[in-house]
Design a protein around this motif. Structure first.
Motif, short mmCIF file in Angstrom:
data_model
loop_
_atom_site.label_atom_id
_atom_site.label_comp_id
_atom_site.label_asym_id
_atom_site.label_seq_id
_atom_site.Cartn_x
_atom_site.Cartn_y
_atom_site.Cartn_z
N ASP B 10 3.04 -67.88 8.18
CA ASP B 10 2.60 -68.15 6.77
C ASP B 10 1.14 -68.63 6.84
OD1 ASP B 10 4.82 -66.41 6.48
OD2 ASP B 10 5.51 -67.57 4.54
N PRO B 11 0.12 -68.89 7.36
CA PRO B 11 -0.68 -69.93 7.52
C PRO B 11 -1.22 -69.43 5.50
CG PRO B 11 -1.34 -68.64 8.94
CD PRO B 11 0.47 -68.31 9.04
N GLN B 12 -1.97 -70.03 4.20
CA GLN B 12 -2.50 -69.52 3.07
C GLN B 12 -4.17 -69.06 3.70
OE1 GLN B 12 -1.31 -71.37 0.07
NE2 GLN B 12 0.42 -69.87 0.15
N MET B 13 -4.43 -70.35 4.13
CA MET B 13 -6.33 -70.45 4.05
C MET B 13 -6.94 -70.59 5.15
SD MET B 13 -6.95 -73.78 1.33
CE MET B 13 -9.01 -73.55 1.64
N ASN B 16 -7.93 -73.24 7.67
CA ASN B 16 -6.97 -73.84 8.06
C ASN B 16 -6.58 -73.72 9.84
OD1 ASN B 16 -6.73 -75.63 6.01
ND2 ASN B 16 -5.38 -74.51 4.87
N ASN B 36 1.96 -63.39 9.22
CA ASN B 36 1.68 -62.99 8.10
C ASN B 36 1.08 -64.13 7.17
OD1 ASN B 36 3.11 -61.42 6.87
ND2 ASN B 36 4.91 -62.66 5.54
N PRO B 37 -0.78 -63.96 8.05
CA PRO B 37 -0.85 -64.71 6.82
C PRO B 37 -1.77 -64.12 5.73
CG PRO B 37 -2.16 -62.96 9.50
CD PRO B 37 -1.16 -63.38 9.19
N ARG B 38 -1.83 -65.00 4.86
CA ARG B 38 -1.92 -64.88 3.70
C ARG B 38 -2.81 -63.59 3.15
NH1 ARG B 38 -3.42 -68.93 -0.92
NH2 ARG B 38 -5.91 -68.42 0.57
N ASP B 39 -4.27 -64.59 3.82
CA ASP B 39 -5.64 -63.23 3.77
C ASP B 39 -6.02 -62.48 4.85
OD1 ASP B 39 -5.63 -64.99 1.67
OD2 ASP B 39 -7.02 -65.99 2.15
N ARG B 116 4.07 -73.82 6.97
CA ARG B 116 3.67 -73.18 5.64
C ARG B 116 2.66 -74.41 5.08
NH1 ARG B 116 7.89 -71.26 5.72
NH2 ARG B 116 8.17 -69.26 6.06
N GLU B 117 1.52 -74.88 4.84
CA GLU B 117 0.52 -75.93 4.15
C GLU B 117 1.42 -76.73 3.65
OE1 GLU B 117 -0.85 -72.25 4.66
OE2 GLU B 117 -2.71 -72.71 5.09
N ARG B 118 1.91 -75.74 2.23
CA ARG B 118 2.86 -77.33 1.57
C ARG B 118 4.24 -76.48 1.42
NH1 ARG B 118 -0.56 -78.02 -4.24
NH2 ARG B 118 -2.66 -77.59 -3.06
#
Lengths: 242, 242
Positions: B10-13, B16, B36-39, B116-118
């Motif tokens: 699930d990486p967001q940006m 990154n 599942n990359p967010r973008d 995930r980043e957070r």
């Protein structure tokens, strides 16, 4: 001083200074010196990129020349490739970290020079240092930025001090089972499997039980897991018998 | 496959992902999977941040779940802290790198999960893995981002394969001087120093020459440097005599 001092020579972007400070603090390295930062000091961009690291460090000090920045240091390392025709020891970051440890225990003050983002260190600056640090990377793609180089040198320094345990399995409130409890589970399993006619050929029984035992010894169950597995067997038998 | 597969969950940006790819390629690690990359994927921002790394890698593959992403792998590591009451081995990045080497030599396919980043990895995801990787950092400031964590795990993997020399002094076209040439310089120096009345007290002469000899043996001069130093002595004497 119990850690090396990192010195950035002519750093350009405040962001890179901040990212380097963050990398340093992750490794417990708190002393940062700047030679001639292009955009001056302090820098808001540096603070934003440091994720709080700059606020935890003693104040960053700024110098006009590399000579001034290293004047009070005893041993100076440069992260740089060796210029042709210079004769100077080259150490991997790992070997350099051991060397730094030894020297710091001997009360030496240690500095590590990091060069400009694009052009690195000049030959004159490299000549001021005692030892070059080489960071092993992929020969086909060697593209470490300033903060990455600082992270790897810092990490090796941290690891050279690290006295933690390299490999262990915490078991929380439980504890690895005593062998008698483990053996009891194995015997019970064998009994139940025999009753359930699992071993079709009697001669294979010992071999099969040995294999099963090996599987469970690799897992090294805890007290709690032994209890759980007794429950699993009971449940399975109950199901079958029912 | 001769290196581990890095899997970002699930990486967001996109930035990154790109920075992680750059860190991986620096360490010679070329297989990246995304869950599942967010973008979405591909990502222009990721490509820009990768400094060309993504263009050198085999295509990044995208999965919907962690289970799908690790389905063909034999051993799975997670970069995560151990949840309470889970019993699972924890290895430092260094110990894990040795373990990966051994398994890869044994033809296992190896995966490393990065959370995930957070919020990192869920307990369910951690339970899918065999071993947790702990990266030693400063206990008072532990703030590794995704790309930094990937860099350190990758770097340890590279170092576990590294067969370079940890500490050496290249001498270029010259070569460390033969002992007879070195000794000749010392004898000449002693002769000249005696003539120049350097040794005020005759009994101290041997001790002082021994100290001077120790200084020069530490430097281990090359042939070229021996010649240079003969020149230095001649020049100095010339100056004094004149």
């Amino acid at each position: 001083m119990t850690t090396p001092i990192f010195i950035l020579v002519d750093p350009q972007m405040g962001e890179n200074i901040g990212a380097t400070a963050r990398a340093m603090m992750n490794c417990g390295i708190t002393h940062l010196r700047l030679v001639n930062p292009r955009d001056g000091w302090p820098s808001e961009k540096a603070h934003a990129m440091s994720s709080g690291a700059l606020d935890m460090m003693p104040p960053v000090t700024v110098f006009e020349t590399v000579k001034d920045a290293i004047a009070d240091c005893h041993t100076v390392y440069s992260t740089a490739a060796l210029p042709r025709d210079m004769v100077k020891p080259i150490m991997t970051a790992r070997a350099a970290a051991m060397d730094m440890q030894t020297r710091i225990k001997n009360n030496e003050k240690i500095a590590v020079l990091f060069g400009r983002e694009r052009s690195g260190l000049s030959n004159e600056e490299i000549a001021l240092s005692h030892t070059l640090i080489s960071i092993p990377t992929n020969p086909d793609f060697s593209s470490l930025n300033l903060a990455q180089a600082a992270l790897l040198v810092g990490y090796e320094y941290l690891m050279a001090r690290y006295e933690g345990i390299a490999n262990y399995t915490p078991t929380g409130k439980s504890f690895p089972a005593a062998q008698k409890d483990f053996d009891e589970l194995m015997v019970r399993l064998e009994t139940d499997l025999t009753a359930q006619k699992f071993f079709r050929v009697d001669e294979m029984k010992d071999q099969m039980m040995q294999n099963i035992r090996n599987l469970f010894t690799r897992a090294q169950p805890t007290d709690q897991e032994i209890k759980t597995f007794h429950g699993v067997i009971s449940a399975l038998i109950g199901k079958k018998i029912k």
